[in-house]
Write an enzyme that holds these catalytic residues in place. Sequence first.
Site, mmCIF file in Angstrom:
data_model
loop_
_atom_site.group_PDB
_atom_site.id
_atom_site.type_symbol
_atom_site.label_atom_id
_atom_site.label_comp_id
_atom_site.label_asym_id
_atom_site.label_seq_id
_atom_site.Cartn_x
_atom_site.Cartn_y
_atom_site.Cartn_z
ATOM 1 N N LYS A 75 0.883 -1.184 0.000
ATOM 2 C CA LYS A 75 0.000 0.000 0.000
ATOM 3 C C LYS A 75 0.912 1.222 0.000
ATOM 4 O O LYS A 75 0.840 2.092 0.881
ATOM 5 C CB LYS A 75 -0.940 -0.074 1.219
ATOM 6 C CG LYS A 75 -2.027 0.973 1.261
ATOM 7 C CD LYS A 75 -3.154 0.761 0.270
ATOM 8 C CE LYS A 75 -4.085 1.945 0.250
ATOM 9 N NZ LYS A 75 -5.107 1.895 -0.811
ATOM 10 N N ASP B 66 -5.391 -3.138 -2.504
ATOM 11 C CA ASP B 66 -6.814 -3.053 -2.861
ATOM 12 C C ASP B 66 -7.036 -3.527 -4.297
ATOM 13 O O ASP B 66 -7.958 -4.302 -4.588
ATOM 14 C CB ASP B 66 -7.376 -1.631 -2.620
ATOM 15 C CG ASP B 66 -6.463 -0.504 -3.084
ATOM 16 O OD1 ASP B 66 -5.346 -0.799 -3.569
ATOM 17 O OD2 ASP B 66 -6.863 0.671 -2.976
ATOM 18 N N ASP C 88 -2.635 -12.437 5.233
ATOM 19 C CA ASP C 88 -3.690 -13.147 5.971
ATOM 20 C C ASP C 88 -5.028 -12.942 5.273
ATOM 21 O O ASP C 88 -5.767 -13.888 5.003
ATOM 22 C CB ASP C 88 -3.748 -12.604 7.408
ATOM 23 C CG ASP C 88 -4.843 -13.277 8.222
ATOM 24 O OD1 ASP C 88 -4.945 -14.516 8.163
ATOM 25 O OD2 ASP C 88 -5.611 -12.558 8.893
HETATM 26 C C1 IPM Z 1 -3.942 -17.589 10.076
HETATM 27 C C2 IPM Z 1 -4.752 -17.094 11.240
HETATM 28 C C3 IPM Z 1 -3.825 -16.467 12.270
HETATM 29 C C4 IPM Z 1 -3.186 -15.246 11.633
HETATM 30 C C5 IPM Z 1 -4.459 -16.083 13.611
HETATM 31 C C6 IPM Z 1 -5.220 -17.217 14.220
HETATM 32 C C7 IPM Z 1 -3.430 -15.584 14.568
HETATM 33 O O1 IPM Z 1 -5.740 -16.229 10.835
HETATM 34 O O2 IPM Z 1 -3.026 -18.395 10.283
HETATM 35 O O3 IPM Z 1 -4.252 -17.218 8.947
HETATM 36 O O4 IPM Z 1 -3.811 -14.188 11.542
HETATM 37 O O5 IPM Z 1 -2.029 -15.361 11.214
HETATM 38 MN MN MN Z 2 -6.012 -16.169 8.668
#
Ligand code: IPM
Ligand code: MN
Length: 352
Positions: free
Chosen positions: A188, A221, A245
């Site tokens: 970003k 985005d 994530d």
């Molecule tokens: C993932 C999960 C984890 C993260 C959480 C549970 C800490 O969402 O492994 O994707 O955000 O890394």
């Molecule tokens: Mn996750």
Amino acid sequence: MTTIKVVSLPGDGIGPEVNGQAVRVLELVCKSAGRNLEVVELPMGGVALDAGDKALPDATRAACVKADAVLLGAVGLPKYDGVPGERRPEKGLLDLRAALGVYANLRPVRSIPALIDSSPLKKDIVDGTDMLVVRELLSGVYFGEPRGIEGSYAFNTMGYHEHEVERVARIAFEAARKRRGLVTSVDKANVLEVSQLWRRVVKQLHEAEYSDVKLEHQYVDSAAMDLIRNPKRFDVVVTSNLFGDILTDAAAVLPGSIGLLASASLGDGPGLFEPIHGSAPDIAGQGIANPLGAIGSVAWMFNTSLGMPEQGAMVEKAIDEVLSQGHRTRDLGGNLSTSEMGDAICQALGRQ
Ligand code: IPM
Ligand code: MN
Ligand code: NAD
């Protein structure tokens, strides 16, 4: 011959259900390869908190750092929602990633021909998708300090050191060399200084060592939109912890279910292998979760930490085979239970 030492952390919710099938596959494949395997099961996550310990108990941490690889189900329980971060099951996972030094989280996303109708997207959009998301796993806003809640104000810090960007970018460039030779770095940089540094470091590394790989930069985005509109255009995507994530849960829609997605978290020591999904409290205890993401993570364990690519390929082939034969858990519109899907995989492995 040395014994392969794996720590298994079933965790919470559907974690133990899917992990049980993954351990079964791990044991079967090691046996057929004539390798001794020692699997030690230990508590981590809500199950450890419930027992009055920390989310990552000291004994679990010590065993994991000494293992050849760690296999994790999932962590997280609704009863810990609203509890401060330090005392949540998820903190155990973040601490474990840090203890293992696994800075690169590899999340492959590909469309599976037999499942093409399971995707909510049109066939011609999804068909042929094959990407590897390399998510930075040990820094960014997940770990940045200061953080906290002070009265009516809460804050987190998103920060990256150059060396943290460089080491994960290197993993992405190396992966691209073995794939289709394209890295898309997602950031970003139009708003965040952190992303401006990220982009500069990726560019410098590219110019210095990886000019044979094609590099492009895309704002997160816009990348989110392309992930749904034109997923085929991605080969290797490298991005920061939070963006990775979010983008990978979205990408899980492409093959048809988050239950299919495997991951490998790699650093300089033992790797951590886990499906990308969570503990799925809505279906926990019913024996209907899809174990293929967990089983696919075993394939990655063979391919990377255990240095047994032939066995990794066997597991991947078994997954493709059972899906093309029409075996489906509920999330894919079928009625197989978690253990029946495990049975189908073991049978497919037995035929190889
Ligand atoms: C993932 C999960 C984890 C993260 C959480 C549970 C800490 O969402 O492994 O994707 O955000 O890394
Ligand atoms: Mn996750
Ligand atoms: P989730 O991934 O657990 O579930 C999202 C949806 O996907 C649910 O409808 C669930 O039923 C479905 N799903 C997930 N895995 C499936 C599988 N294998 N088979 C079939 N369906 C599946 O995400 P969430 O509900 O946002 O999170 C639940 C808990 O898990 C939270 O505590 C969260 O923090 C935690 N979590 C842990 C990890 C991990 O341990 N690596 C990853 C993500 C979320």
